[in-house]
Design an enzyme around this catalytic site. Sequence first.
Site, mmCIF file in Angstrom:
data_model
loop_
_atom_site.group_PDB
_atom_site.id
_atom_site.type_symbol
_atom_site.label_atom_id
_atom_site.label_comp_id
_atom_site.label_asym_id
_atom_site.label_seq_id
_atom_site.Cartn_x
_atom_site.Cartn_y
_atom_site.Cartn_z
ATOM 1 N N CYS A 15 0.771 -1.153 -0.050
ATOM 2 C CA CYS A 15 0.046 -0.165 -0.026
ATOM 3 C C CYS A 15 0.747 1.266 -0.076
ATOM 4 C CB CYS A 15 -0.888 0.098 1.303
ATOM 5 S SG CYS A 15 -2.078 1.436 1.357
ATOM 6 N N GLU A 26 -4.921 -8.317 -3.329
ATOM 7 C CA GLU A 26 -5.128 -8.491 -1.770
ATOM 8 C C GLU A 26 -4.372 -7.268 -1.322
ATOM 9 O OE1 GLU A 26 -3.657 -9.535 2.188
ATOM 10 O OE2 GLU A 26 -2.621 -9.320 0.178
ATOM 11 N N ARG A 78 -8.098 -11.182 11.339
ATOM 12 C CA ARG A 78 -7.226 -10.598 10.198
ATOM 13 C C ARG A 78 -7.989 -10.140 9.184
ATOM 14 N NH1 ARG A 78 -1.777 -11.760 9.953
ATOM 15 N NH2 ARG A 78 -0.856 -11.234 7.928
ATOM 16 N N ARG A 92 -8.690 -8.355 5.867
ATOM 17 C CA ARG A 92 -8.101 -8.031 4.379
ATOM 18 C C ARG A 92 -8.800 -7.731 3.536
ATOM 19 N NH1 ARG A 92 -4.764 -7.453 7.904
ATOM 20 N NH2 ARG A 92 -2.562 -8.147 7.679
#
Length: 426
Positions: free
Chosen positions: A141, A188, A232, A234
């Site tokens: 990112c 992802e 988690r 995502r």
Amino acid sequence: MKTFKDTEFAYIREKTGFSVKEVSELLGKSERTIYRWEKGESLPDENLLRELKSIYNVRSGRQPDNDFNFRFIDLFAGIGGLRKAFESIGGKCVFTSEWDLACRKTYQANYNCDHPINGDIRDVDLDNMPQYDVLVAGFPCQPFSIAGVSKKKSLGRPHGFHDATQGTLFFDVAQMIERHRPKAFLLENVKNLVSHDKGNTFKVIMATLKEELGYHVDFRVIDAKHFVPQHRERIFIVGFRDDVGFAFDNMKLPQSGPKLGSILHKEDGSEAPESPYTEAPEGRVADKYTLSDRLWEYLQNYAEKHRAKGNGFGYGLFGPDDVARTLSARYYKDGSEILIRQEGKNPRRLTPRECARLMGFDKTGHKPFVIPVSDTQSYKQFGNSVAVPVVEAVASHMLPYIFKAMRATKDADQVQMLFEKVEAYV
């Protein structure tokens, strides 16, 4: 004539969970044709039956029964979490890019690479890549600089993602998509991609994929707790070159997931010892994973200090009936986000083998994931990776639409060949 429920096609269709209407849309056949196949009044198209069998095998947890269903490339590959998931639905990896040498060591130890692992994606020669159908990437990112784009637009100068994303690693992914026009892609990233840089990053990404590159795109944030004992979250962004009807809203997740006890070492002799993580004779976790008195005292004092200020910072202490926090790449530093309670002594870190299980790289009945690197490196690698079962679920959901996209391309190619033959006689 066979009865309705006795035909192979009807059996497989029901086992996949598709309705007759859904199958007719996916296979590009009328509902009347599907009913005729189900009743045994006519034989189903062999290739379409093979597709349905592949989907059935994937959703039943079986290995695909053919060599491969499609070709894909694995970018920002890490230790191959995306590859592992897409191989589980019959994909064949034909290209890999990963710059980190330690990750490449783990990747090569676990996958049958019949091609070299490329380094930095920015050095890849786009003109000499193998043909592929699907692109998968867990890209980093990064913020985008879009200063001047509006001005260029007003002046009629070229603009778009070549300006907005220039210099970022997403730019290199977008370039590959632009150059090769794969049938589908899966990207992802962390959940915060949506809010990163005040939402500008995600806005540019979606505009690039939809408006600039012309793909039909959908996305969903998924918490891995449905599949592994870990919170988690995502984001998964899926795009198809053709409008094949893909959407995340009809993807079902398990209502409840496993607990930490399912991935922890048994320590009762029922699990074979694995040095250096566990020791003979009972397979007890090695002492080196237990926190020292000094570190445990520091973590408790740190947590108390922030608790007094009303902050939520501090360690996470868990038992076998719990679901853990997110495993991060910094886990090697002190293990504070996931500490395991121990009777009569300080808590301990997870072992790298437990991390492999927590991330879904290890599965019961399968060969253990090879961990050829140090504990420090393995913690970084697992902390940076994807939860494999989550990606497997996304990939399984994509598979019928990948088949549909490949069929559309094949049909278009046949029409083009026919057109060229007709032209040759004119």
